[in-house]
Design a protein around this motif. Structure first.
Motif, short mmCIF file in Angstrom:
data_model
loop_
_atom_site.label_atom_id
_atom_site.label_comp_id
_atom_site.label_asym_id
_atom_site.label_seq_id
_atom_site.Cartn_x
_atom_site.Cartn_y
_atom_site.Cartn_z
N SER A 49 0.81 -1.22 0.00
CA SER A 49 0.00 0.00 0.00
C SER A 49 0.84 1.27 0.00
CB SER A 49 -0.92 0.00 1.23
OG SER A 49 -1.79 -1.10 1.20
N ARG A 50 2.14 1.15 0.05
CA ARG A 50 3.03 2.31 0.08
C ARG A 50 3.09 2.95 -1.30
NH1 ARG A 50 7.36 0.01 2.18
NH2 ARG A 50 6.60 0.44 4.27
N SER A 51 2.81 4.23 -1.35
CA SER A 51 2.83 4.95 -2.63
C SER A 51 4.26 5.22 -3.07
CB SER A 51 2.08 6.28 -2.50
OG SER A 51 2.08 6.96 -3.74
N GLY A 54 3.36 7.91 -6.92
CA GLY A 54 1.93 8.07 -7.17
C GLY A 54 1.13 6.80 -7.37
N SER A 55 1.75 5.64 -7.23
CA SER A 55 1.02 4.39 -7.37
C SER A 55 1.54 3.39 -6.34
CB SER A 55 1.18 3.82 -8.78
OG SER A 55 0.29 2.74 -8.97
N SER A 87 -9.67 -0.61 -12.95
CA SER A 87 -8.64 -1.57 -12.57
C SER A 87 -7.52 -0.92 -11.76
CB SER A 87 -8.08 -2.26 -13.82
OG SER A 87 -7.25 -1.41 -14.55
N TRP A 88 -7.56 0.39 -11.62
CA TRP A 88 -6.56 1.10 -10.83
C TRP A 88 -7.13 1.68 -9.54
CZ3 TRP A 88 -1.58 0.60 -11.73
CH2 TRP A 88 -1.16 0.24 -13.01
N THR A 89 -8.36 1.33 -9.19
CA THR A 89 -8.99 1.98 -8.03
C THR A 89 -8.48 1.47 -6.69
OG1 THR A 89 -10.85 0.43 -8.11
CG2 THR A 89 -11.11 2.53 -9.28
N ILE A 90 -7.96 0.26 -6.62
CA ILE A 90 -7.43 -0.24 -5.36
C ILE A 90 -6.02 0.33 -5.18
CG2 ILE A 90 -6.60 -2.28 -4.13
CD1 ILE A 90 -8.88 -3.83 -5.41
N ALA A 91 -5.86 1.13 -4.13
CA ALA A 91 -4.54 1.71 -3.87
C ALA A 91 -3.96 1.17 -2.57
CB ALA A 91 -4.63 3.23 -3.81
#
Length: 109
Positions: A49-51, A54-55, A87-91
């Motif tokens: 979960s570490r950004s 930006g991802s 498909s990118w909503t889970i961060a």
């Protein structure tokens, strides 16, 4: 698809996700557990979960899972609207969600 091409694709996908099966590799590190499965297994939900720029690894992991699902569905002949943004909503993930995310790969293979 020719048998040679199908075999080559299968070999590359296996290496991508499981790592190489011998002491050499087409494009991953040749040590054990260097495929996606091995790389993800060593990470905690906090790590995933570490950004970074930006991802997160959790986001990339879920995007790959979605991509595999899309490919499998398209191969079966289905025509449908793809939602790449979703498909990118889970961060971020907790330990339960992270465990489910890693197991989702195996079910998609």
């Amino acid at each position: 698809m020719s048998e040679t091409l199908a075999s080559s694709i299968k070999t590359l996908l296996k290496e991508t996700f499981e790592g190489p099966t011998s002491d050499w590799s087409y494009y991953t590190n040749s040590r054990p557990n260097t495929g996606i499965f091995g790389a993800l297994d060593g990470l905690t939900s906090e790590d995933a979960s570490r950004s970074i720029n930006g991802s997160t690894i959790a986001a990339h992991s879920d995007h790959i899972r979605y991509y595999l699902w899309v490919i499998r569905t398209m191969i079966s002949g289905a025509d449908f609207e793809k939602d790449w943004d979703a498909s990118w909503t889970i961060a971020t993930v907790d330990e339960v969600k992270w465990g489910k995310s890693r197991r989702a790969y195996i079910m998609n293979m």
